[in-house]
Design a protein around this motif. Structure first.
Motif, short mmCIF file in Angstrom:
data_model
loop_
_atom_site.label_atom_id
_atom_site.label_comp_id
_atom_site.label_asym_id
_atom_site.label_seq_id
_atom_site.Cartn_x
_atom_site.Cartn_y
_atom_site.Cartn_z
N THR A 148 38.46 48.31 44.26
CA THR A 148 38.14 46.89 44.33
C THR A 148 38.89 46.18 43.21
OG1 THR A 148 36.17 47.16 42.96
CG2 THR A 148 35.85 47.26 45.33
N ASP A 149 39.14 44.92 43.43
CA ASP A 149 39.84 44.09 42.44
C ASP A 149 39.19 42.72 42.48
OD1 ASP A 149 41.58 42.85 40.74
OD2 ASP A 149 43.38 43.22 41.94
N THR A 150 38.29 42.50 41.56
CA THR A 150 37.57 41.23 41.54
C THR A 150 37.77 40.54 40.20
OG1 THR A 150 35.52 42.20 40.67
CG2 THR A 150 35.78 42.17 43.07
N PRO A 151 37.63 39.22 40.17
CA PRO A 151 37.75 38.52 38.89
C PRO A 151 36.74 39.02 37.85
CG PRO A 151 37.85 36.96 40.68
CD PRO A 151 37.47 38.29 41.28
N ALA A 152 35.54 39.36 38.30
CA ALA A 152 34.49 39.80 37.37
C ALA A 152 34.73 41.20 36.81
CB ALA A 152 33.13 39.75 38.06
N ASP A 153 35.16 42.13 37.69
CA ASP A 153 35.28 43.53 37.29
C ASP A 153 36.71 44.01 37.12
OD1 ASP A 153 32.49 43.87 37.35
OD2 ASP A 153 32.54 44.28 39.51
N ARG A 191 48.66 42.47 46.99
CA ARG A 191 47.40 42.27 46.26
C ARG A 191 46.93 40.82 46.38
NH1 ARG A 191 46.68 42.31 39.75
NH2 ARG A 191 44.42 42.13 39.73
N GLU A 220 36.66 53.02 43.56
CA GLU A 220 35.38 53.46 44.10
C GLU A 220 35.45 54.91 44.54
OE1 GLU A 220 34.52 50.72 47.23
OE2 GLU A 220 33.87 49.16 45.84
N ARG A 270 38.95 48.53 39.88
CA ARG A 270 37.98 49.63 39.75
C ARG A 270 38.08 50.52 40.98
NH1 ARG A 270 32.82 50.91 41.14
NH2 ARG A 270 32.48 48.98 42.30
N LEU A 294 43.48 39.46 48.08
CA LEU A 294 42.51 38.66 47.32
C LEU A 294 42.25 37.33 48.02
CD1 LEU A 294 43.69 39.30 43.65
CD2 LEU A 294 41.56 40.09 44.69
N GLY A 302 40.29 38.08 51.12
CA GLY A 302 39.01 38.75 50.88
C GLY A 302 38.86 40.02 51.69
#
Length: 104
Positions: A28-33, A78, A38, A36, A82, A85
């Motif tokens: 996963t590739d999120t602004p918050a994390d 990427r 899985e 990462r 993003l 989604g």
């Protein structure tokens, strides 16, 4: 004795670990994390000389192995994922632990 997978996802991951000369990952590739992993199958060790734990512990280091000329292609995929989604798929060259470039 081996135990049965709990569900279809577990079965899929178990099969991924048995693929010869290949590996499967999900990240996963999120602004918050940020980046990462899985899941990383065991085949990554055969292909890149890295254990799944090493890849999962350093996602940025894994992606830093992308051959420089292929970085724009990977960055575009990427960004598209993003923006949408959703998942993406990209073929590029990455350097194995021994320095050789491999298509993935």
């Amino acid at each position: 004795p081996p135990t049965a997978p709990a569900d279809a996802a577990d079965l899929t991951l178990a099969v991924c670990d048995l693929l010869p000369g290949a590996f499967v990952f999900r990240f996963t590739d999120t602004p918050a994390d940020g980046l990462r992993f899985e899941y990383v199958s065991r085949g990554v060790q055969e292909v890149f000389g890295l254990t799944p734990a090493e890849v999962a512990a350093d996602p940025a280091g894994y992606f830093a192995r992308i051959v420089e000329e292929d970085l724009p292609l990977v960055a575009a995929a990427r960004e598209q994922a993003l923006a949408a989604g959703g998942p993406t798929e990209v073929t590029c060259r990455q350097r194995a632990a021994d320095g050789t470039a491999r298509w993935v």
